[in-house]
Scaffold this motif. Structure first.
Motif: not given
Length: 823
Positions: A149-151, A155-156, A192-193, A261-265
């Motif tokens: 999702g972060s990728i 890109a967006a 979908r995102l 991104t490796r941080t956050g739940p």
């Protein structure tokens, strides 16, 4: 332009092109419908006249006529754009340099989009593989990682910053298909995102992600490929990263790596939890595959041991290779690799001298082991690839076959009930769930059975907005069912509600697209059946109207002659000597009156048949409303004898261009209708006024009024009022009046007055009559003209006399005589 066939010029262009005529035209960028809101936000002016974008997109050739703003402003100042007054206003509003710069950029970008589409078509036709860096765009690859999702969001943001189109693609490899459900669901959510953020998405089958991405990027002419930065772990660290493999295969591609991104739940924690869940939930199935692989190797070892006296060692090697091939086909790459290793070990242990030991006497067997291991691994990999490709091909073939069968079955349906039955069965078989088709009623409201388990709110929302909603979507996602609109070429024809046994399958974009295609086919079929029913109803109506008109004409003509004879005989009998007694004379008068009434009915029938058949050719002349009203009042004097009549006509009422006989007939029918359906002694009023571009004439009565809610029904053929049982007539008068006004492109309405009474008013278009040239009067004849007993007809009366509807028209501008006006 008033009187044109179409309301818009682009409709004329469509008709010309359909007729085989080439069209050259120009259009300003601010008139493209797709850019209307953008132009409005830039200029502060909302352009009202727009052209659909498809007119621009479907043009065979487009040429950009570019003009620098300074040169355009100079042309405006010299009067080459507008006349001076309009130029001054335009220079202070629309024609400002900043506005013109923005419009110029919009035109250049819109033209670039059009040319880019043409170039893409040419590249496909010419089979060009190398990327041409004529326009920037991005392609982001989605993988199985927890933070995809972060990728996608990165890109967006990059695409928005560069203001370029972007694409998102998921390559379905055999390795991805073996992943746990949680990780596959996460990939589909990332896809979908990307779609919700504006990307065009696709799912590609393939064995090598790098090769599939390079090929897809070249097909789209995308030069920039966005990836998440790879993380190497464990024994796979020796394998080149995906970015490096893409660079080797596509040296014309720019590869951009975005840090994960490796941080956050939402990313790291969720990924770890998903990995643990997958490891806890999926070992049994994986262990069974590996166990079956080992069991197959042990089984072939036992069989080969039994056949050792009759088989050479080379044949036993073939048995082990065959086992590796079968394991690869049945269980995939990993079990095939295990089978290859076990086969070498078991062959060495059980068949190579010295037996039952891993020692080797002949060094040549080492080469045999190496070749056997390499062959087993290679054959196993190839078999697994073929199995994956065959499964993908089978799935695609199954989807294509389902769509073909659905379209074939729908093409044979002739009623909506058949379509519902066929569609529900097809959707139920394809998606393994309960399917319900919701169709609208005559008022375009969905008909939902109470026991269907359908959420009314979601279904009505989907039907209104023509967008999918429910489970697996971003709209009303709490619903248990997936709702898809049945969109036809013209409108939404209903809603498809699906309750699958495995809701997770709808998260797959390919499955969601297949469901949308199903819905589109069903919507097209419903629209086809609808228009078939409309066409059949129209044919039946045309046939019935033609038959009715034929019967009316035949009946009317056959009845008209004896009625005329009967009337003549009655009149002759009354005039023939000797004089009849009073009682007999009354009977003769009654016979004559009834014959006259019947003749009038026959005339009404003939007139109605003629109007409805469309055979009316209007004799339009400039007429005076006063004269038409006066003629109608005199024609219905007997009917109006018991009703006080008030005529309120302005002195400056303009002429109207109409067929005098038809409009006089309309007034006669309205006056007679008012007299017959109101009590004796109640007043009737005729008034007229000018309403913008219309001339309105109204007949008001003081009777009981119209039935509540049935004003329009008074103009139906054979419609009768509330006092129909006590009033003679057939109910054709108002129907004839409506048909005559419709033939003049006018309007006839009925309404109730307050506190009681009814009003029937018709409107005819006003116009500008030609000037009336008056002949000069000699001075010598002036005394003779002054001495005339009556004044000469006014220009309106002269114009009306030339039309000739009545020869006894009064000279007072067509107004009724004084006794009638006083009455």
């Amino acid at each position: 332009v008033p009187g044109s066939r179409h309301a818009k010029r682009w409709q004329d262009v469509d008709e010309l092109i359909a007729a085989g005529i080439d069209v050259w035209t120009t259009v300003n960028v601010q008139h493209l419908d797709g850019l209307n809101d953008v132009v409005g936000s830039v200029t502060g002016i909302r352009v009202r006249e727009t052209v659909p974008d498809r007119v621009f997109d479907t043009a065979d050739e487009v040429v950009l006529v570019d003009l620098p703003p300074d040169e355009l402003l100079d042309r405006l100042a010299r009067g080459k754009v507008y006349v001076p007054e309009q130029a001054a206003r335009a220079a202070g509003s629309f024609f400002r340099k900043g506005t013109l710069l923005a419009l110029r950029e919009l035109a250049l970008r819109r033209m670039a989009d059009r040319v880019d589409g043409d170039m893409q078509h040419w590249r496909r036709d010419a089979d060009i593989e190398r990327i041409w860096r004529v326009r920037d765009s991005l392609l982001v690859a989605i993988g199985p990682h927890a933070d995809e999702g972060s990728i996608v969001r990165g890109a967006a943001r990059l695409a928005a910053r560069l203001d370029v189109p972007w694409y998102a693609v998921l390559v379905e490899t055999p390795a991805l298909q073996r992943l746990p459900v949680e990780r596959r669901t996460r990939m589909l959510e990332a896809l979908r995102l990307a779609e919700s953020l504006g990307a065009r998405t696709a799912t590609l089958p393939g064995d090598d992600p790098a090769a599939a991405l390079v090929q897809y990027a070249r097909s789209l002419n995308v030069a920039k490929l966005v990836l998440g930065r790879g993380v190497r772990r464990g024994w796979r660290g020796w394998r080149p990263s995906l970015a490096l493999r893409i660079q080797r295969l596509g040296d014309d591609l720019d590869v951009l790596e975005i840090a994960r991104t490796r941080t956050g739940p939402a990313d790291g924690t969720h990924g770890a939890a998903a990995t643990r869940t997958a490891g806890a939930a999926g070992p049994r199935h994986g262990a069974m595959r590996w166990a079956w692989s080992a069991a197959a190797c042990l089984a072939v070892t036992l069989v080969a041991a039994a056949l050792l006296p009759v088989l050479a060692l080379v044949n036993i090697v073939m048995l082990f290779l065959l086992t590796v091939l079968g394991v690869a086909w049945a269980f995939g790459r990993g079990p095939a690799a295990l089978a290859a290793v076990l086969s070498v070990l078991l062959f060495d242990f059980g068949f190579v001298p010295p037996r039952f030991t891993f020692a080797v006497e002949d060094i040549e067997y080492v080469v045999t082991f190496a070749v056997m291991l390499a062959t087993g691994l290679l054959v196993g990999q190839l078999a697994a690839d073929l199995r994956f490709q065959a499964r993908g091909a089978a799935e695609r073939e199954l989807r294509a076959r389902r769509l073909f069968e659905l379209s074939r079955d729908l093409s044979g349906a002739i009623v909506a009930e058949q379509i519902v039955e066929i569609a529900q069965a097809a959707v139920r078989a394809a998606f393994d769930g309960r399917a319900v088709l919701l169709l609208p009623d005559a008022e375009d409201r969905l008909v939902i059975a109470p026991a269907a388990g359908i959420d009314d709110t979601v279904a009505h929302w989907v039907h209104t907005h023509a967008e999918p909603a429910g489970a697996g979507t971003a709209t009303l996602a709490d619903a248990k069912l997936r709702y898809v609109p049945l969109v036809g070429p013209m409108r939404v024809r209903g809603v498809l509600a699906l309750d699958p046994r495995q809701p997770a399958q709808l998260a797959n974009p390919e499955v969601a697209r297949e469901l949308e295609v199903f819905a589109a086919l069903i919507g097209i079929a419903l629209e086809r059946v609808h228009y078939i029913a409309v066409a059949q109803e129209a044919l039946v109506n045309v046939a019935s109207e033609r038959l009715r008109s034929t019967l009316l004409q035949a009946l009317s003509h056959d009845v008209r002659t004896p009625l005329t004879v009967l009337r003549g005989l009655a009149e002759q009998l009354a005039l023939t000597p000797p004089t009849l007694p009073a009682a007999h004379a009354a009977l003769v008068d009654a016979i004559r009156d009834e014959a006259v009434g019947m003749a009038r009915l026959v005339d009404d029938l003939l007139e109605m048949a003629r109007l409805q058949s469309g055979a009316v050719v209007l004799d339009r002349q400039w007429q005076s409303i006063e004269e038409l009203v006066g003629s109608a009042v005199r024609a219905r004097a007997a009917v109006l004898a018991d009703h006080p009549l008030a005529i309120r006509l302005p002195a400056d009422l303009p002429l109207v261009q109409c067929d005098a006989l038809l409009i006089e007939r309309v007034l006669c029918n309205l006056l007679e209708n008012a007299a017959r359906h109101t009590p004796s002694g109640t007043p009737i009023a005729v008034s007229a006024w000018v309403d913008d571009t219309w001339i309105a004439v109204a007949v008001d009565d003081d009777g009981p009024g119209l039935p509540p809610g049935d004003a329009a029904g008074q103009f139906d053929t054979a419609a009768r009022g509330a006092r129909a049982s006590t009033v003679h007539g057939t109910g054709l008068g108002l129907a004839i009046a409506r048909a005559a006004i419709d033939a003049h492109d006018g309007r006839l309405d009925a309404s109730n007055r307050s506190p009681h009474g009814a009003r029937f008013a018709f409107r005819l278009r006003a116009g500008t009559p030609p000037p009336v040239e008056e002949s000069p009067i000699d001075a010598s004849d002036e005394a003779q003209h002054r001495a005339a007993a009556r004044p000469a007809p006014s220009p309106r009366a002269a114009t009306h006399a030339s039309a000739g509807p009545r020869t006894d028209t009064p000279t007072d501008a067509g107004a009724p005589p004084a006794p009638e006006r006083q009455a």
